[in-house]
Scaffold this motif. Sequence first.
Motif, PDB file in Angstrom:
ATOM      1  N   PRO A 102       0.836  -1.217   0.000  1.00 24.81           N
ATOM      2  CA  PRO A 102       0.000   0.000   0.000  1.00 24.81           C
ATOM      3  C   PRO A 102       0.860   1.252   0.000  1.00 24.81           C
ATOM      4  CG  PRO A 102      -0.015  -1.070   2.165  1.00 24.81           C
ATOM      5  CD  PRO A 102       0.670  -2.010   1.221  1.00 24.81           C
ATOM      6  N   LEU A 103       0.364   2.296  -0.653  1.00 25.99           N
ATOM      7  CA  LEU A 103       1.103   3.550  -0.735  1.00 25.99           C
ATOM      8  C   LEU A 103       0.991   4.312   0.571  1.00 25.99           C
ATOM      9  CD1 LEU A 103      -0.022   4.675  -4.312  1.00 25.99           C
ATOM     10  CD2 LEU A 103       2.047   3.427  -3.674  1.00 25.99           C
ATOM     11  N   ARG A 104       2.065   5.026   0.916  1.00 28.31           N
ATOM     12  CA  ARG A 104       2.075   5.850   2.126  1.00 28.31           C
ATOM     13  C   ARG A 104       2.022   7.325   1.748  1.00 28.31           C
ATOM     14  NH1 ARG A 104       7.387   3.901   5.029  1.00 28.31           N
ATOM     15  NH2 ARG A 104       8.074   3.980   2.855  1.00 28.31           N
ATOM     16  N   PRO A 105       1.293   8.114   2.505  1.00 26.21           N
ATOM     17  CA  PRO A 105       1.162   9.545   2.166  1.00 26.21           C
ATOM     18  C   PRO A 105       2.426  10.319   2.534  1.00 26.21           C
ATOM     19  CG  PRO A 105      -0.022   9.068   4.190  1.00 26.21           C
ATOM     20  CD  PRO A 105       0.468   7.742   3.672  1.00 26.21           C
ATOM     21  N   HIS A 147       6.143   5.592 -11.695  1.00 22.31           N
ATOM     22  CA  HIS A 147       5.255   5.654 -10.539  1.00 22.31           C
ATOM     23  C   HIS A 147       6.039   5.164  -9.316  1.00 22.31           C
ATOM     24  CE1 HIS A 147       1.949   6.367 -13.272  1.00 22.31           C
ATOM     25  NE2 HIS A 147       2.150   5.205 -13.875  1.00 22.31           N
ATOM     26  N   ASP A 148       6.104   5.970  -8.281  1.00 20.84           N
ATOM     27  CA  ASP A 148       6.807   5.563  -7.064  1.00 20.84           C
ATOM     28  C   ASP A 148       6.071   4.375  -6.435  1.00 20.84           C
ATOM     29  OD1 ASP A 148       7.666   5.479  -4.218  1.00 20.84           O
ATOM     30  OD2 ASP A 148       8.799   7.263  -4.781  1.00 20.84           O
ATOM     31  N   PRO A 149       6.765   3.246  -6.132  1.00 17.87           N
ATOM     32  CA  PRO A 149       6.077   2.075  -5.585  1.00 17.87           C
ATOM     33  C   PRO A 149       5.635   2.238  -4.139  1.00 17.87           C
ATOM     34  CG  PRO A 149       8.431   1.674  -5.686  1.00 17.87           C
ATOM     35  CD  PRO A 149       8.200   2.995  -6.363  1.00 17.87           C
ATOM     36  N   ALA A 150       6.172   3.235  -3.410  1.00 24.69           N
ATOM     37  CA  ALA A 150       5.848   3.392  -1.990  1.00 24.69           C
ATOM     38  C   ALA A 150       5.088   4.668  -1.683  1.00 24.69           C
ATOM     39  CB  ALA A 150       7.121   3.339  -1.148  1.00 24.69           C
ATOM     40  N   ALA A 151       5.065   5.626  -2.595  1.00 22.95           N
ATOM     41  CA  ALA A 151       4.417   6.912  -2.356  1.00 22.95           C
ATOM     42  C   ALA A 151       3.526   7.255  -3.543  1.00 22.95           C
ATOM     43  CB  ALA A 151       5.462   8.009  -2.146  1.00 22.95           C
ATOM     44  N   PRO A 152       2.452   8.039  -3.351  1.00 26.34           N
ATOM     45  CA  PRO A 152       1.540   8.389  -4.444  1.00 26.34           C
ATOM     46  C   PRO A 152       2.094   9.484  -5.346  1.00 26.34           C
ATOM     47  CG  PRO A 152       0.779   9.393  -2.408  1.00 26.34           C
ATOM     48  CD  PRO A 152       1.978   8.564  -2.039  1.00 26.34           C
ATOM     49  N   PRO A 170      -3.555  12.245  -3.540  1.00 27.58           N
ATOM     50  CA  PRO A 170      -4.036  11.522  -2.356  1.00 27.58           C
ATOM     51  C   PRO A 170      -3.872  10.021  -2.559  1.00 27.58           C
ATOM     52  CG  PRO A 170      -5.613  13.209  -3.035  1.00 27.58           C
ATOM     53  CD  PRO A 170      -4.593  13.120  -4.123  1.00 27.58           C
ATOM     54  N   THR A 171      -3.551   9.317  -1.475  1.00 26.69           N
ATOM     55  CA  THR A 171      -3.274   7.887  -1.603  1.00 26.69           C
ATOM     56  C   THR A 171      -4.473   7.102  -2.137  1.00 26.69           C
ATOM     57  OG1 THR A 171      -3.857   7.640   0.733  1.00 26.69           O
ATOM     58  CG2 THR A 171      -1.530   7.893   0.207  1.00 26.69           C
ATOM     59  N   ARG A 178      -3.245   6.458 -11.923  1.00 26.02           N
ATOM     60  CA  ARG A 178      -2.208   5.786 -12.698  1.00 26.02           C
ATOM     61  C   ARG A 178      -2.815   4.922 -13.794  1.00 26.02           C
ATOM     62  NH1 ARG A 178       2.047   3.967  -7.862  1.00 26.02           N
ATOM     63  NH2 ARG A 178       2.577   6.100  -7.218  1.00 26.02           N
ATOM     64  N   PHE A 179      -3.890   4.208 -13.472  1.00 29.84           N
ATOM     65  CA  PHE A 179      -4.508   3.345 -14.471  1.00 29.84           C
ATOM     66  C   PHE A 179      -5.120   4.171 -15.601  1.00 29.84           C
ATOM     67  CE2 PHE A 179      -8.187   0.811 -15.974  1.00 29.84           C
ATOM     68  CZ  PHE A 179      -7.475  -0.245 -16.519  1.00 29.84           C
TER      69      PHE A 179
END
Length: 382
Positions: A102-105, A147-152, A170-171, A178-179
């Motif tokens: 899951p992405l972190r803010p 696309h950052d894998p850990a942040a939005p 926003p997460t 992205r899609f």
Amino acid sequence: MARTESTGSTWRYRWAQRQNVRRVSTYRGAETAWRRRDDELRRLRALAADFEGSAAAGAGLPLELVDDEVVLWALPAAQLVEVRHTTVLPAPDLTVAASAAPLRPRRPDGVRVTDAGMAVITSRRLVLLGGRGRRDWAYGRMTGLAHDPAAPVTLIQVLDRRRASGLLLPTDAAADFRFKLTLAFADAIEQRAAVLAQLDELIAEHDQLKPFRPAVATPAQARLSSFVPGGRRTIAVAAGIALLVPAALFDSNPSDPTGGAEVAAAATPGSPPGAPPALLRPAVPAPARTTAPKRTSAPRPSSTATTGPRCGAPENPLGYDFCGGTRIRKPAAEVCDWFDCVPQFWAGRGYLVQCRDGSVSLTGGRAGACADHRGVRRTISQ
């Protein structure tokens, strides 16, 4: 009344009840996770098939559209970010795989926020309508997209700018953004069909991972080792202790406080009579003959290892999975406690495989493997 070991024994029924409760709980958890992923893939497939925009969708936006350009999606809360140093991003692609975590803010290091406003995806470009002005990223001029894998955060490189820039979202909206950006870019290069084919392939692969409802455990399947807490390991440890304790008692004599030192002194030639044991030097053993060290094979993985993905295999302490690896020709005795074994499982002469009806057989690699269970589905490995 003497206790019997028939299938009517109470402990066997308790064992079967515990096994069935554990199997159902494991199955429901796996099915819930599988269904959640299946629903998401099918939602994306439907969105990709019907993703269209219109010029009317851009009404009221301070954005002038060019000929045949339409607005596909708009997000009112977005931030413009810029990379502090020059970097090279990978070329844009059409990958639609979901993020593993899951992405972190948070904002990644080396990235600063310079503006905020509304993000708009059109059929020709990505636009940020910010408080300080407008920022465009035309699809035809994109040279890099990440696309950052850990942040939005999504970063983009274009031909007319030296440094990469992008959007911090926003997460809860990052995945859809992205899609939809991927779909818009695919339309711009006339590759929407490639995205649909990729989603169809992901759905088909996910269908193969659907968990099977476990078979009901019966009292007749209980082993004697199941009657003991800890099973076979407890029995093995108890047997080892039973062998070590008599040996230790035989070596020690509690009636001799000197531990046999006086007897050893009396048996030593040339020792003065009556000399206390503390003054006698112990005999020095002859040096052992040096031999070449024996070659040992690499240690086998512990049967209790459960780390790593199981690729759809049920949770088990044996380390067995469907990920591909070493074939299992001599499975652990408790394999049927964790997998649904076919009747006459131990009569098999091969390696461990899963049949297409979800049962497990020991006939892998032989003609007619899983013949009564719709054939072989995949190999179980360790």
